[in-house]
Design an enzyme around this catalytic site. Structure first.
Site, short mmCIF file in Angstrom:
data_model
loop_
_atom_site.label_atom_id
_atom_site.label_comp_id
_atom_site.label_asym_id
_atom_site.label_seq_id
_atom_site.Cartn_x
_atom_site.Cartn_y
_atom_site.Cartn_z
N ASP A 436 -23.66 6.51 -4.24
CA ASP A 436 -23.33 5.21 -4.83
C ASP A 436 -21.99 4.73 -4.26
OD1 ASP A 436 -23.67 3.10 -6.58
OD2 ASP A 436 -22.86 4.15 -8.32
N GLU A 439 -20.14 1.08 -0.12
CA GLU A 439 -19.98 -0.12 0.76
C GLU A 439 -18.76 -0.03 1.65
OE1 GLU A 439 -20.47 -0.17 -2.59
OE2 GLU A 439 -22.62 -0.49 -2.27
N ASP A 582 -26.91 -3.03 -9.04
CA ASP A 582 -26.62 -3.27 -10.45
C ASP A 582 -27.12 -4.63 -10.91
OD1 ASP A 582 -25.53 -0.78 -10.36
OD2 ASP A 582 -23.45 -1.45 -10.34
#
Ligand SMILES: *[C@@H]1O[C@H](CO)[C@@H](O)[C@H](O)[C@H]1NC(C)=O
Ligand SMILES: *[C@@H]1O[C@H](CO)[C@@H](O)[C@H](O)[C@H]1NC(C)=O
Ligand SMILES: *[C@@H]1O[C@H](CO)[C@@H](O)[C@H](O)[C@H]1NC(C)=O
Ligand SMILES: *[C@@H]1O[C@H](CO)[C@@H](O)[C@H](O)[C@H]1NC(C)=O
Ligand SMILES: *[C@@H]1O[C@H](CO)[C@@H](O)[C@H](O)[C@H]1NC(C)=O
Ligand SMILES: *[C@@H]1O[C@H](CO)[C@@H](O)[C@H](O)[C@H]1NC(C)=O
Ligand SMILES: *[C@@H]1O[C@H](CO)[C@@H](O)[C@H](O)[C@H]1NC(C)=O
Ligand SMILES: *[C@@H]1O[C@H](CO)[C@@H](O)[C@H](O)[C@H]1NC(C)=O
Ligand SMILES: *[C@@H]1O[C@H](CO)[C@@H](O)[C@H](O)[C@H]1NC(C)=O
Length: 896
Positions: A436, A439, A582
């Site tokens: 997770d 980025e 999300d």
């Protein structure tokens, strides 16, 4: 501070081929216009049978609009195969950054004679432009003559004209319409943490590929292998000309034109360009449950127990960052998730045929005495400041350092952490890994942040009972799709031009998180191979997924790794699965999951994808969650997941969701072999396992914009209720023969919309497309391992000509190397079923490889007297069922 940095940058600005070496010249042109740029002129054009090369020289005074123009370029055109044409424009000195071969391995130049190719490249020397044409019908697919090429150190601009109102798809990741708007529209590709999936902005991943569908004139694809921050404009000029324009803040022009001409052929050609998806374990098709906020191991176990009590099959349990100690990777909270209890949980799950997956984040807590940090530091894996200290930012645990996934020691370090924490002998014996925040997300909003002052967001255990998960993957692996190109990269090439402002590109790609370094790893960092994060930002999650895949493989040798990643780049499907991040518990995101799935599976070659079922942020409700349970069951990756502040939304929470989930999972499980077969062929042939309607009806204009329906595989048309709170749905039925999946009745599609009312909260319209055969299991089961013991039934859905075909692939389900596989072609031709193919899978561990019946739909007109003694006509559905017992070990035929 900024001035100082700029000055430093400029000092380094020497000795490279850049048109305007006078430092001040590159910065200030507040009224610049790209209209004044001179473009390029081609010379020394050389042609061979399959290659064209030329020099490109700046055709006038540099315009230096956003940064210095690069004066000398090279053009290389390769007819790589019959259906793939490669056009590459790069700086003659080969300093400008090019995506590392080890991150995206290029396809080979197959040296197809240009005469044999489906596409044609035409060069205009002055001013330089080029045109790509489909030879068969002279359709111009790409034409850059409308605007001069601009190639600067921090801006690369290329425009192609397009037909009016074009059908353009792709350019993920986004939450915009499936068929992209084409007026006044832009798509930014710059990976960013994106809570609640805002529209018309850059989201978590970057896939610079589009499909251009032109009805009966064919479909083609264009892939731009450029990882730099980028904005793509789709717009019309004032004089009404449609165009698509690439605006990248660096890198080169590296275009792959994929000829199609059927839409699914473009998918295959794209897989052949960026790499085929990995094959994922059979159990990944099971139902998954997660929530951020399962505060201790007992609560996790309780969820598993509650599913069982409710009689809803649960295949995979997940734990979010709750399991970690202070939200640090490779730790477990000693009170809430003590290791002994975690081990007990996992062995219990395993004994019940269930699985366990944990989360990891890339950032590592910068803390004395914390082993993962200390070991990583010693091995030099973290990004470093100019002075050699670790580059720091802020993430969950507080002040953090980030591993450079390109550092030679990183995979070893990461694999060791995973091996230790997730050891089968004394750690958590997990089955998959979820990566997770890659980025990568940094809680520092900009470069003024002082990470040492920021303590992040560690759990406050006294009044905040949140769980933490952290999970390891050990080992490092071998690449199963090794680089397909023999060229080796020269050490001193493609590192990126020096002298650039690595924090600010004057051309603004419009990042939703502000500046290039906003909420992420600062873009002035240097990777171990000498490249800059300015150029590689979009590859962070992709690189992490690869290293994690390898670590997982080392931890579980020989088994297909299941790695779920949030951030991706073109080709990430080779190593990872993806969920759409999300989202929220709102109807709009229930619908959004459909169009995202369509693009990811069919256009980005990432088949194992899905949304957080019932929504992540905000509170779910019973009706929406019931609809979503059914919707998600017909999408490849099926996981219910919610945020810490959201109410619990497990399917056992409400009566309607229990009913919907039982039906959804029952149906999904019976169809797993059908889906697994489709996945297998996507991983080997590139044929998408999810089909947008226009893929199967490419000449039917009514299908081009459809984004609320899809084909699961190529046989099942799914048409869910899509209006908020409605119990009716209007959906499109292409002109074709269909059968209602639930009743078996024939439904002739007329190429019109159809309205269905009274669609209860636990119903979803599904139709079988005529011409297909679906292998199903006779009964569902509580786990996929149990499911495999059920016999097969084959559903035959004849087309208007009384024909149908289907495929079935069976293997052991989890090993990478499959020595015994069964691959069947099943056909139906007016009364006769033929099953033939390769018979290798013996049915291990009590698994069934028996067919117990064939159900042939659409037999209203059959003469009952002609039926064999084992065949039975059912007048309600108009179908004939042949009962029997056929072993899947040799070819056979059946007559009804
Ligand atoms: C751009 O600005 C400069 C001064 O800032 C001025 O001299 C020049 O005329 C302007 N050019 C255009 C095209 O407006
Ligand atoms: C689209 O073009 C119009 C002029 O035709 C222009 O005003 C507008 O700014 C452009 N939009 C984008 C996103 O480039
Ligand atoms: C499990 O079910 C029981 C009984 O309905 C309920 O009290 C409990 O809250 C549930 N636990 C979880 C974690 O959902
Ligand atoms: C890799 O780690 C070792 C210590 O294990 C260290 O000596 C070596 O310098 C590291 N390599 C690099 C390139 O940092
Ligand atoms: C990046 O910029 C910051 C702020 O100016 C500086 O402290 C840091 O050393 C720079 N990093 C590198 C690798 O140059
Ligand atoms: C972006 O960077 C500029 C220059 O450093 C700064 O003035 C500005 O505040 C930053 N913007 C954001 C949104 O952080
Ligand atoms: C469908 O449901 C919506 C929302 O409940 C309602 O407004 C609409 O009238 C219904 N349409 C039909 C054809 O029943
Ligand atoms: C079907 O309905 C949708 C939504 O109302 C509409 O956009 C579309 O044009 C209709 N298609 C046909 C063929 O009527
Ligand atoms: C699944 O397990 C439940 C008990 O949890 C049981 O009642 C049910 O029969 C099982 N279903 C199948 C298909 O085995």
């Amino acid at each position: 501070m900024r001035v100082q940095r700029l000055a430093l940058g400029l000092v380094a600005f020497t000795g490279f081929t850049i048109a305007a070496p006078a430092p001040l010249d590159l910065v200030v042109r507040d009224n610049f216009s790209t209209d004044n740029c001179p473009g390029y002129e081609a010379s020394n054009v050389e042609k061979t049978d399959s290659t064209i090369t030329a020099d490109l020289t700046l055709a006038g005074d540099a315009c230096n609009v956003y940064s210095p123009d690069i004066k000398d370029l090279r053009l290389v055109v390769e007819y790589q195969s019959k259906d793939r044409l490669h056009v590459k424009i790069f700086d003659k000195d080969e300093q400008v950054y090019q995506v590392q071969e080890e991150l995206v391995s290029r396809p080979q130049h197959g040296e197809t004679p240009s005469d044999d190719a489906l596409l044609e490249f035409e060069l205009v020397e002055k001013p330089f432009s080029f045109k790509i044409t489909r030879k068969e019908n002279d359709e111009v697919l790409f034409d850059t003559s409308g605007r001069q090429l601009i190639f600067e150190s921090q801006y690369v601009g290329l425009r192609t004209s397009l037909p009016k109102n074009p059908n353009i798809y792709g350019f993920g990741e986004h939450s915009d319409p499936f068929r992209l708007p084409n007026v006044d529209y832009h798509r930014t590709l710059y990976n960013a943490e994106s809570p609640n999936l805002p529209t018309n902005v850059n989201l978590y991943g970057s896939h610079p590929v589009y499909f251009d569908h032109r009805g009966d004139k064919g479909t083609h694809g264009v892939f731009m292998l450029n990882a730099n921050g980028m904005k793509v404009d789709l717009n019309v000029t004032e004089s009404g000309d449609q165009y698509l324009q690439y605006n990248a803040i660096g890198g080169i022009i590296d275009l792959y034109f994929l000829a199609g001409k059927q839409p699914a052929e473009v998918s295959k050609q794209y897989a052949d360009t960026v790499g085929y998806s990995a094959m994922f374990p059979y159990w990944t098709f099971g139902f998954h449950q997660c929530k951020y906020g399962y505060w201790d191991v007992n609560m996790v176990a309780e969820v598993v127990g509650n599913y069982s009590t409710a009689g809803i099959p649960l295949e995979v349990m997940w734990t979010d960052i709750d399991y970690m100690d202070g939200r640090q990777d490779f730790t477990t909270d000693p009170e809430r998730f003590p290791i002994a209890k975690m081990r007990e949980l996992v062995s219990t799950l395993h004994s019940r045929g269930q699985r366990y997956v944990l989360i990891l984040d890339p950032a590592i807590h910068f803390k004395e005495g914390y082993k993962p940090y200390e070991q990583g530091h010693e091995m030099g894996v973290f990004y470093k400041n100019e002075d050699g200290s670790d580059y720091l930012g802020v993430q969950w645990a507080g002040t953090m350092a980030w591993p450079d996934w390109l550092h030679p020691n990183t995979s070893k370090w990461w694999a060791e952490q995973i091996a230790t924490t997730f050891s089968a002998d004394n750690g958590i014996d997990l089955d998959g890994i979820w990566v997770d925040m890659n980025e990568a997300s940094n809680f520092c909003s900009d470069i003024d942040c002082n990470p040492l002052d920021d303590q992040g967001n560690p759990p406050k255990v006294e009044h905040d009972p949140r769980p933490n998960t952290g999970r390891p993957i050990p080992g490092f692996p071998e690449d199963f799709q090794p680089s397909r190109r023999s060229l080796t990269r020269r050490e001193d090439k493609y590192k990126g031009l020096p002298g650039r402002d690595l924090f600010v590109a004057k051309y603004d790609p419009v990042n939703q998180r502000g500046n290039l370094s906003g909420y992420t790893i600062w873009t002035n960092n240097t990777n171990a191979d000498g490249t800059k994060v300015y150029d590689t930002h979009n590859l962070h999650g992709h690189a992490m997924s690869r290293v994690t895949y390898d670590a997982m493989l080392a931890r579980r040798p020989g088994l297909r790794p299941m790695v779920l990643t949030r951030s991706t780049f073109a080709g990430s499907g080779r190593k990872a699965t993806h969920w759409f991040g999300d989202n929220a518990s709102i109807w709009e995101h229930y619908r959004l999951s459909i169009r995202q799935m369509l693009a990811w599976v069919s256009m980005h070659q990432m088949p194992m994808v899905g949304s957080d079922v019932c929504g992540f942020n905000a509170d779910a409700n019973e009706q929406m969650c019931a609809r979503w349970a059914l919707l998600g069951a017909f999408q490849p990756f099926y996981r219910n997941h919610a945020e810490i502040h959201a109410i619990q939304q497990e399917f056992y929470q409400w009566p309607l969701t229990i009913k919907a989930a039982k039906k959804a999972i029952d149906t999904r499980y019976k169809l797993i072999d059908y889906a697994y077969t489709a996945l297998y062929y996507q991983t080997t042939e590139g044929t998408p396992m999810i089909n947008p309607l226009f893929f199967l009806y490419p000449e039917d204009e009514n299908t081009f914009g459809i984004q609320d329906q899809w084909f699961y595989g190529d046989a099942l048309l799914i048409s869910p209720v899509t209006t908020d709170w409605a119990e009716n749905v209007t959906f499109y039925m292409p002109k074709d023969t269909f059968y209602d999946y639930w009743t078996g009745q024939r439904v002739e599609g007329l190429g019109t919309n159809v309205t269905r009312t009274g669609v209860s909260w636990t119903d979803i319209p599904v139709h079988v497309r005529g011409g297909t055969i679906i292998p199903q299991r006779a009964n569902s089961a509580n786990t996929t391992a149990e499911l495999r013991k059920e016999n097969f039934v084959f559903i035959v859905a004849p087309d208007a000509n009384g024909k149908a075909k289907g495929r079935l692939y069976i293997d052991e389900g989890e090993k990478i190397e499959q020595k015994q596989t069964t691959e069947l072609d099943i056909t139906w031709d007016n009364g006769k079923i033929k099953v033939e193919g390769k018979w290798g899978y013996p049915g291990l561990n009590g698994e069934s490889i028996k067919i117990e019946s064939f159900k042939v739909l659409g037999q209203e007109d059959v003469q009952i007297g002609d039926l064999g003694e084992n065949s039975k006509f059912d007048s309600a559905s108009g179908s004939v069922t042949v009962q029997g017992s056929w072993n899947l070990d040799a070819d056979f035929e059946v007559h009804i």
